[in-house]
Scaffold this active site. Structure first.
Site, PDB file in Angstrom:
ATOM      1  N   HIS A   1      20.264   3.786   1.306  1.00  0.00           N
ATOM      2  CA  HIS A   1      19.315   3.431   2.366  1.00  0.00           C
ATOM      3  C   HIS A   1      19.260   1.922   2.549  1.00  0.00           C
ATOM      4  O   HIS A   1      18.313   1.255   2.119  1.00  0.00           O
ATOM      5  CB  HIS A   1      17.929   4.001   2.051  1.00  0.00           C
ATOM      6  CG  HIS A   1      17.852   5.486   2.177  1.00  0.00           C
ATOM      7  ND1 HIS A   1      17.813   6.321   1.087  1.00  0.00           N
ATOM      8  CD2 HIS A   1      17.828   6.295   3.283  1.00  0.00           C
ATOM      9  CE1 HIS A   1      17.752   7.575   1.494  1.00  0.00           C
ATOM     10  NE2 HIS A   1      17.761   7.592   2.828  1.00  0.00           N
TER      11      HIS A   1
ATOM     12  N   HIS B   1      23.750   1.676   6.341  1.00  0.00           N
ATOM     13  CA  HIS B   1      23.401   3.042   6.748  1.00  0.00           C
ATOM     14  C   HIS B   1      22.747   3.031   8.124  1.00  0.00           C
ATOM     15  O   HIS B   1      23.068   3.869   8.985  1.00  0.00           O
ATOM     16  CB  HIS B   1      22.461   3.664   5.718  1.00  0.00           C
ATOM     17  CG  HIS B   1      21.775   4.911   6.203  1.00  0.00           C
ATOM     18  ND1 HIS B   1      22.447   6.081   6.498  1.00  0.00           N
ATOM     19  CD2 HIS B   1      20.460   5.165   6.462  1.00  0.00           C
ATOM     20  CE1 HIS B   1      21.588   7.002   6.909  1.00  0.00           C
ATOM     21  NE2 HIS B   1      20.374   6.477   6.910  1.00  0.00           N
TER      22      HIS B   1
ATOM     23  N   HIS C   1      15.094   3.359  11.679  1.00  0.00           N
ATOM     24  CA  HIS C   1      14.524   4.617  11.183  1.00  0.00           C
ATOM     25  C   HIS C   1      14.276   4.625   9.677  1.00  0.00           C
ATOM     26  O   HIS C   1      13.474   5.428   9.184  1.00  0.00           O
ATOM     27  CB  HIS C   1      15.450   5.788  11.563  1.00  0.00           C
ATOM     28  CG  HIS C   1      16.640   5.934  10.670  1.00  0.00           C
ATOM     29  ND1 HIS C   1      17.733   5.087  10.738  1.00  0.00           N
ATOM     30  CD2 HIS C   1      16.906   6.819   9.671  1.00  0.00           C
ATOM     31  CE1 HIS C   1      18.621   5.460   9.829  1.00  0.00           C
ATOM     32  NE2 HIS C   1      18.147   6.500   9.169  1.00  0.00           N
TER      33      HIS C   1
ATOM     34  N   ASP D   1      21.413  10.890  11.606  1.00  0.00           N
ATOM     35  CA  ASP D   1      20.926  10.539  10.277  1.00  0.00           C
ATOM     36  C   ASP D   1      21.657  11.277   9.172  1.00  0.00           C
ATOM     37  O   ASP D   1      21.800  10.762   8.058  1.00  0.00           O
ATOM     38  CB  ASP D   1      19.417  10.819  10.200  1.00  0.00           C
ATOM     39  CG  ASP D   1      18.768  10.205   8.977  1.00  0.00           C
ATOM     40  OD1 ASP D   1      19.316   9.219   8.433  1.00  0.00           O
ATOM     41  OD2 ASP D   1      17.713  10.703   8.547  1.00  0.00           O
TER      42      ASP D   1
END
Length: 492
Positions: free
Chosen positions: A224, A228, A264, A374
């Site tokens: 993360h 990414h 996000h 995602d």
């Protein structure tokens, strides 16, 4: 002269009057001026105004920066980290929460590993607030500057010309841009889609906002991190180009889709929601254990939008709508809501009532597209898919090691001794990825991009199965050897 009057009668002015060397003696005859006669000479007055301004700036500057630079002040800072703006959406102040340093867990039992209370404060505050304080002081981190030679810049530009291709290598692009893949990619895509011109965006503010987003991802997270986010953004760009989808999209839809993809997972701590809940983390309390990380990502994004002033020129109603829709998109990435969105998606496709001319249906499909982007790693080519799989499992294992170290129940998929990378990936593909992408295939009428993704997904799953079989075979041989040694008296 009313400015000087207010200044000299204020607490700040009285504090300065205590220091004789700061102000000329004649200034104390200013009361005469208040009665109508000015006794100060013009040069002396100008000197005084400059002195007042400089002194005020010097005292207020540290006060503004102190919340980030002074550890003791920082560690004693309490209260809700949210700020309500004019639009009514709660945002989180950047830097209002420290970076999660897991060495602080269970400090009573492991106080010897941590050190003094002062060291604990330093560990808690330094890393997170270092980035925030640099940005608030207007110092752009060096990592945001493209200090590259022409060969690297040329290769990066060449890659951007193929940014719509599914085999786009985000790892290579990140290296070519000196770790600035997210900023470079978003600037390019905003320009390609005409969003800068359409929304009359200030390029300086846009760049500042994107740098803030990129800096708020933690590079020490194996998965993360900003790379990414760039990968998800590139995938979102590909999905926005799907023929069945693209012809209905408005500039606002594209703006929201790309912005939500980029932000996000911003400020992701590298652990999941159950970990935050069982360690009684402040974010879990703040959001009452509901979509904790996703709420934090959204509110942090809103805070950065306001801090950068990127949308300050737009009408308040439009800004509020953008912030709310960004929240709706980012909250949809909560994996615990997977069945909710999948069931609704299936229902629309079965009923054939999905009308992309409808604003609500179009927004729902943006949510689905973001969810697909995602979790699209298993649909990439093997070389990239494998790297992402190893990264996410490494992040899981780190959490498991922390839970084990502090006598917490180890979360599912986080036990390195039991949960293997092939096993985790096969389960992820079977129960999460395949069901969603099968419906996405129905929606796109098996477009060339979807067929390519599904082909990669099938091949990658088969490779993980072979690797799992080999791993079981090796483990079985090792167990047989140990058993033979034990039977011969050579066991432990």
């Amino acid at each position: 002269m009313p400015v000087l009057n207010r200044f000299l009668n204020s607490e700040f002015g009285r504090r300065l009057s205590m220091s004789e060397e700061l102000l000329p003696t004649s200034v104390w005859t200013l009361s005469t001026y208040q009665q109508g006669a000015l006794t100060l000479e013009l040069p002396e007055l100008i000197k005084l105004v400059k002195l007042v301004w400089k002194s005020k700036h010097n005292l207020q500057g540290p006060r503004r920066r102190g919340i980030f630079e002074n550890e003791d002040t920082l560690s004693n800072f309490q209260g809700d980290g949210r700020v309500r703006g004019q639009t009514g959406v709660l945002s989180e102040r950047r830097g209002s929460y420290p970076f999660i340093d897991f060495r602080l867990l269970n400090t009573t039992a492991h106080s010897g590993e941590i050190g003094t209370k002062k060291k604990v404060k330093r560990l808690l505050s330094f890393q997170r607030y270092f980035h925030a304080s640099r940005l608030l002081r207007g110092i752009v981190p060096q990592t945001s500057l493209h200090l590259l030679d022409e060969d690297y810049l040329g290769q990066a530009a060449h890659m951007l010309s193929k940014v719509g291709m599914w085999n786009f290598d985000i790892f290579l692009f990140d290296r070519l841009t000196n770790g600035n893949s997210l900023v470079t990619l978003l600037c390019h895509l905003f320009n390609v889609h005409g969003l800068i011109h359409h929304f009359h965006l200030d390029m300086v503010k846009l760049h500042r906002f994107l740098v803030m987003v990129q800096e708020d991802y933690h590079s020490q997270n194996p998965y993360h991190n900003a790379v990414h986010a760039a990968d998800v953004t590139q995938a979102m760009h590909c999905y926005l180009k799907e023929p069945k989808f693209a012809r209905y999209l408005t500039p606002l839809d594209m703006f929201l889709g790309l912005m939500a993809a980029a932000a996000h997972d911003v400020d992701h701590p590298g652990v999941n929601q159950p970990f935050l809940i069982k360690t009684k983390h402040h974010l879990a309390s703040l959001y009452q254990n509901v979509s904790v990380l996703e709420n934090h990502h959204w509110r942090s994004t809103v805070g950065m939008l306001r801090e950068s002033g990127l949308l300050s020129h737009l009408p308040a109603e439009m800004t509020q709508d953008i912030e709310q829709q960004l929240g709706s998109l980012i909250l949809a990435t909560d994996i615990s809501r997977q069945n909710e969105f999948l069931g609704r998606f299936k229902s629309h496709l079965d009923s054939d009532d999905l009308s992309l001319e409808d604003v609500e249906h179009r927004h729902f499909m943006l949510q689905i597209a973001l969810k697909c982007a995602d979790i699209c790693n298993p649909c990439r080519v093997w070389e990239m898919s494998k790297q992402w799989s190893e990264r996410v499992c490494e992040e899981f294992y780190r959490q498991g090691d922390l839970e084990s170290k502090f006598d917490l129940e180890i979360s599912p998929l986080c036990n390195q001794q039991i949960d293997t990378v092939p096993g985790i990936q096969i389960g992820f593909m079977t129960y999460i990825v395949e069901p969603l992408f099968e419906e996405w295939t129905r929606f796109t009428d098996s477009s060339p991009l979807t067929e390519t993704m599904m082909s990669h997904l099938r091949k990658n799953k088969a490779r993980w199965r072979r690797l799992r079989h080999k791993q079981h075979h090796r483990d079985g041989d090792a167990s047989s050897v140990c058993l033979s040694d034990a039977e011969e008296g050579g066991g432990p």
